[in-house]
Design a protein around this motif. Structure first.
Motif, PDB file in Angstrom:
ATOM      1  N   ASP A 128      34.906  -2.137  56.554  1.00 45.40           N
ATOM      2  CA  ASP A 128      36.234  -1.533  56.612  1.00 45.40           C
ATOM      3  C   ASP A 128      37.280  -2.560  57.043  1.00 45.40           C
ATOM      4  OD1 ASP A 128      38.013   0.604  56.328  1.00 45.40           O
ATOM      5  OD2 ASP A 128      37.816   1.189  58.427  1.00 45.40           O
ATOM      6  N   LYS A 134      38.493  -3.795  49.930  1.00 46.65           N
ATOM      7  CA  LYS A 134      38.759  -2.356  49.774  1.00 46.65           C
ATOM      8  C   LYS A 134      39.752  -2.119  48.631  1.00 46.65           C
ATOM      9  CE  LYS A 134      39.923  -1.115  53.946  1.00 46.65           C
ATOM     10  NZ  LYS A 134      40.173  -0.407  55.202  1.00 46.65           N
ATOM     11  N   GLN A 144      34.589   5.813  47.950  1.00 48.74           N
ATOM     12  CA  GLN A 144      33.876   5.748  49.216  1.00 48.74           C
ATOM     13  C   GLN A 144      33.038   7.012  49.340  1.00 48.74           C
ATOM     14  OE1 GLN A 144      36.384   5.049  52.626  1.00 48.74           O
ATOM     15  NE2 GLN A 144      37.535   3.438  51.600  1.00 48.74           N
TER      16      GLN A 144
END
Length: 160
Positions: A128, A134, A144
């Protein structure tokens, strides 16, 4: 920049090992992993280049035949779907070669392999704390599916 993506072979073991070390260093520097490496070139030879390899490797090679990116993956079996799935263990691009579409093309190559093998999905774990990863994973359409602390499990699902 021009490059090609191909399956690694036994002659690529030195490059594979160096990418594993670089990925471990990246993870350590990110601060979300100890990045401990206990493998070596002989272990890679025995586990990836035999009659029943435990993992496979895609290499991205530049015009000078130098590796600039890697994807290490293996197949799993899903009892729920009755189909294989792909686990992406490592995706790493040399810092100087990021942002040119190489990660996307490595993932597209892996998607093609997954679909050729009737896989239900590709899954992987990411930190994260890795904001650029991401954004990249969102951009390629993954979702996710689980978050535990600073660890996220991502998935690309295929429809039949």
């Amino acid at each position: 920049m021009n490059y090609k993506i191909r399956e690694a072979n036994e002659l690529d073991i030195d490059h594979i090992f160096q990418f594993i070390l670089k990925k471990a260093e990246f993870d350590r520097n990110l601060g979300d992993s100890l990045g401990l490496v206990t493998t070596n070139k002989e272990i890679i030879r025995k586990t990836m280049f035999n009659d029943h390899p435990y993992a496979k490797v895609l290499l991205a090679i530049d015009t000078n035949d130098l590796p600039i990116g890697i994807a290490i993956y293996h197949f799993r079996y899903s009892s729920f779907t009755g189909l294989p799935s792909v686990w992406l263990d490592d995706l790493y691009i040399e810092p100087s070669d990021r942002g040119i579409g190489l990660g996307k093309n490595l993932m597209q190559s892996l998607i093609a392999i997954a679909k050729e093998n009737n896989a239900s999905d590709i899954s992987w774990i990411a930190s994260d704390l890795n904001e650029s990863a991401k954004k990249f994973y969102d951009k390629i359409g993954s979702r996710q599916i689980q978050k535990n602390g600073s660890t996220i499990i991502y998935q690309l699902t295929f429809t039949s």
